[in-house]
Design a protein around this motif. Structure first.
Motif, short mmCIF file in Angstrom:
data_model
loop_
_atom_site.label_atom_id
_atom_site.label_comp_id
_atom_site.label_asym_id
_atom_site.label_seq_id
_atom_site.Cartn_x
_atom_site.Cartn_y
_atom_site.Cartn_z
N ARG A 116 0.85 -1.18 0.00
CA ARG A 116 0.00 0.00 0.00
C ARG A 116 0.89 1.24 0.00
O ARG A 116 1.87 1.32 0.73
CB ARG A 116 -0.90 -0.02 1.23
CG ARG A 116 -2.02 0.98 1.22
CD ARG A 116 -2.92 0.79 2.43
NE ARG A 116 -3.55 -0.52 2.43
CZ ARG A 116 -4.43 -0.90 3.36
NH1 ARG A 116 -4.76 -0.07 4.34
NH2 ARG A 116 -4.96 -2.11 3.32
N GLU A 117 0.54 2.22 -0.84
CA GLU A 117 1.36 3.42 -0.95
C GLU A 117 0.53 4.68 -0.77
O GLU A 117 -0.67 4.70 -1.06
CB GLU A 117 2.06 3.46 -2.32
CG GLU A 117 1.13 3.55 -3.49
CD GLU A 117 1.87 3.65 -4.82
OE1 GLU A 117 3.04 4.11 -4.84
OE2 GLU A 117 1.28 3.28 -5.85
N LEU A 118 1.18 5.71 -0.34
CA LEU A 118 0.53 6.99 -0.12
C LEU A 118 0.06 7.59 -1.43
O LEU A 118 0.80 7.65 -2.41
CB LEU A 118 1.50 7.96 0.56
CG LEU A 118 1.06 9.41 0.66
CD1 LEU A 118 -0.08 9.56 1.67
CD2 LEU A 118 2.22 10.31 1.04
N VAL A 119 -1.19 8.07 -1.42
CA VAL A 119 -1.70 8.91 -2.51
C VAL A 119 -1.65 10.35 -2.04
O VAL A 119 -0.99 11.20 -2.65
CB VAL A 119 -3.12 8.51 -2.92
CG1 VAL A 119 -3.63 9.44 -4.02
CG2 VAL A 119 -3.18 7.06 -3.37
N ALA A 120 -2.36 10.64 -0.95
CA ALA A 120 -2.37 11.99 -0.38
C ALA A 120 -2.87 11.92 1.05
O ALA A 120 -3.73 11.10 1.37
CB ALA A 120 -3.26 12.92 -1.21
N ALA A 121 -2.34 12.79 1.89
CA ALA A 121 -2.77 12.84 3.28
C ALA A 121 -2.75 14.28 3.76
O ALA A 121 -1.99 15.10 3.23
CB ALA A 121 -1.87 11.96 4.16
N ILE A 122 -3.58 14.55 4.77
CA ILE A 122 -3.69 15.92 5.28
C ILE A 122 -3.94 15.87 6.78
O ILE A 122 -4.66 15.00 7.28
CB ILE A 122 -4.83 16.67 4.54
CG1 ILE A 122 -4.86 18.14 4.94
CG2 ILE A 122 -6.18 16.00 4.79
CD1 ILE A 122 -5.78 18.98 4.06
N SER A 123 -3.34 16.81 7.50
CA SER A 123 -3.57 16.90 8.94
C SER A 123 -4.61 17.97 9.23
O SER A 123 -4.99 18.74 8.33
CB SER A 123 -2.26 17.27 9.66
OG SER A 123 -1.92 18.62 9.39
N THR A 124 -5.05 18.06 10.49
CA THR A 124 -6.01 19.11 10.85
C THR A 124 -5.37 20.48 10.71
O THR A 124 -6.06 21.48 10.56
CB THR A 124 -6.52 18.92 12.28
OG1 THR A 124 -5.41 18.82 13.16
CG2 THR A 124 -7.38 17.68 12.39
N GLY A 125 -4.06 20.53 10.74
CA GLY A 125 -3.37 21.79 10.52
C GLY A 125 -3.11 22.06 9.06
O GLY A 125 -2.36 22.98 8.72
N THR A 126 -3.74 21.28 8.17
CA THR A 126 -3.65 21.39 6.70
C THR A 126 -2.26 21.10 6.17
O THR A 126 -1.93 21.50 5.05
CB THR A 126 -4.16 22.74 6.16
OG1 THR A 126 -3.33 23.80 6.59
CG2 THR A 126 -5.59 22.97 6.61
N PHE A 161 -3.62 15.54 -8.29
CA PHE A 161 -4.62 15.26 -7.25
C PHE A 161 -4.55 16.34 -6.18
O PHE A 161 -3.48 16.90 -5.89
CB PHE A 161 -4.35 13.92 -6.58
CG PHE A 161 -4.44 12.72 -7.48
CD1 PHE A 161 -4.74 12.83 -8.83
CD2 PHE A 161 -4.22 11.45 -6.97
CE1 PHE A 161 -4.82 11.71 -9.65
CE2 PHE A 161 -4.29 10.32 -7.75
CZ PHE A 161 -4.58 10.46 -9.10
N THR A 162 -5.71 16.60 -5.55
CA THR A 162 -5.77 17.55 -4.45
C THR A 162 -6.59 16.96 -3.31
O THR A 162 -7.74 16.54 -3.53
CB THR A 162 -6.40 18.87 -4.88
OG1 THR A 162 -5.65 19.42 -5.98
CG2 THR A 162 -6.41 19.87 -3.73
N ILE A 163 -6.01 16.94 -2.11
CA ILE A 163 -6.75 16.48 -0.94
C ILE A 163 -7.15 17.70 -0.13
O ILE A 163 -6.40 18.67 -0.01
CB ILE A 163 -5.91 15.50 -0.09
CG1 ILE A 163 -6.78 14.85 0.99
CG2 ILE A 163 -4.68 16.18 0.52
CD1 ILE A 163 -6.12 13.68 1.69
N SER A 164 -8.35 17.66 0.43
CA SER A 164 -8.81 18.78 1.24
C SER A 164 -9.76 18.27 2.31
O SER A 164 -10.39 17.22 2.16
CB SER A 164 -9.51 19.83 0.37
OG SER A 164 -10.58 19.26 -0.35
N ARG A 165 -9.84 19.03 3.39
CA ARG A 165 -10.77 18.70 4.46
C ARG A 165 -12.09 19.41 4.16
O ARG A 165 -12.12 20.51 3.61
CB ARG A 165 -10.22 19.15 5.80
CG ARG A 165 -8.89 18.52 6.15
CD ARG A 165 -8.53 18.78 7.59
NE ARG A 165 -9.37 18.05 8.50
CZ ARG A 165 -9.06 16.87 9.03
NH1 ARG A 165 -7.92 16.28 8.71
NH2 ARG A 165 -9.88 16.28 9.88
N ILE A 166 -13.19 18.76 4.54
CA ILE A 166 -14.51 19.31 4.30
C ILE A 166 -15.09 19.73 5.64
O ILE A 166 -15.32 18.89 6.51
CB ILE A 166 -15.43 18.29 3.61
CG1 ILE A 166 -14.82 17.88 2.27
CG2 ILE A 166 -16.83 18.87 3.42
CD1 ILE A 166 -15.58 16.77 1.58
#
Length: 121
Positions: free
Chosen positions: A44-54, A66-71
């Motif tokens: 398994r490999e990373l695609v995208a990850a985000i913390s609460t601190g963005t 690709f773009t990851i974002s918090r909703i």
């Protein structure tokens, strides 16, 4: 922690898909979420990850597509995937972590069921 993913499916090369994932954490504090991909015979490999601190981290193969974002303010993230290529195909897993940027860098603690992404040529 329960993770509910949506999105995925089949798309032609050059097209777009959007994945979403919502975490139900109970008393656990979720401080990072991300998407990881697995193809047969590979880890398994990373695609995208985000913390609460963005703070974000992307897999090398993403290359700005690709773009990851918090909703909102809850434990929900989306992954917008553009200019998809056949080699992007695989099972995409949503993960959640407790350690912010450390989880973004090293990997998640909790996992949902995978969703298949197939990009046809």
């Amino acid at each position: 922690v329960q993770l509910q993913a949506s999105g995925g499916g089949v798309v032609q090369a050059g097209g777009s898909l959007r994945l979403s994932c919502a975490a139900s954490a109970g008393i656990v504090v979720i401080d990072a979420m991300g998407w990881y991909r697995q193809v047969p015979g590979k880890q398994r490999e990373l695609v995208a990850a985000i913390s609460t601190g963005t703070y974000t981290n992307y897999g090398d193969f993403v290359r700005g597509r690709f773009t990851i974002s918090r909703i909102g303010a809850g434990n929900t993230v989306s992954l917008q995937m553009n200019d998809l290529k056949p080699e992007d195909s695989g099972v995409y897993y949503c993960g959640a972590g407790q350690y912010g940027s450390a989880s973004v860098q090293r990997g998640m603690d909790f996992w949902g069921k995978g969703t298949q992404v197939t990009v046809s040529s």
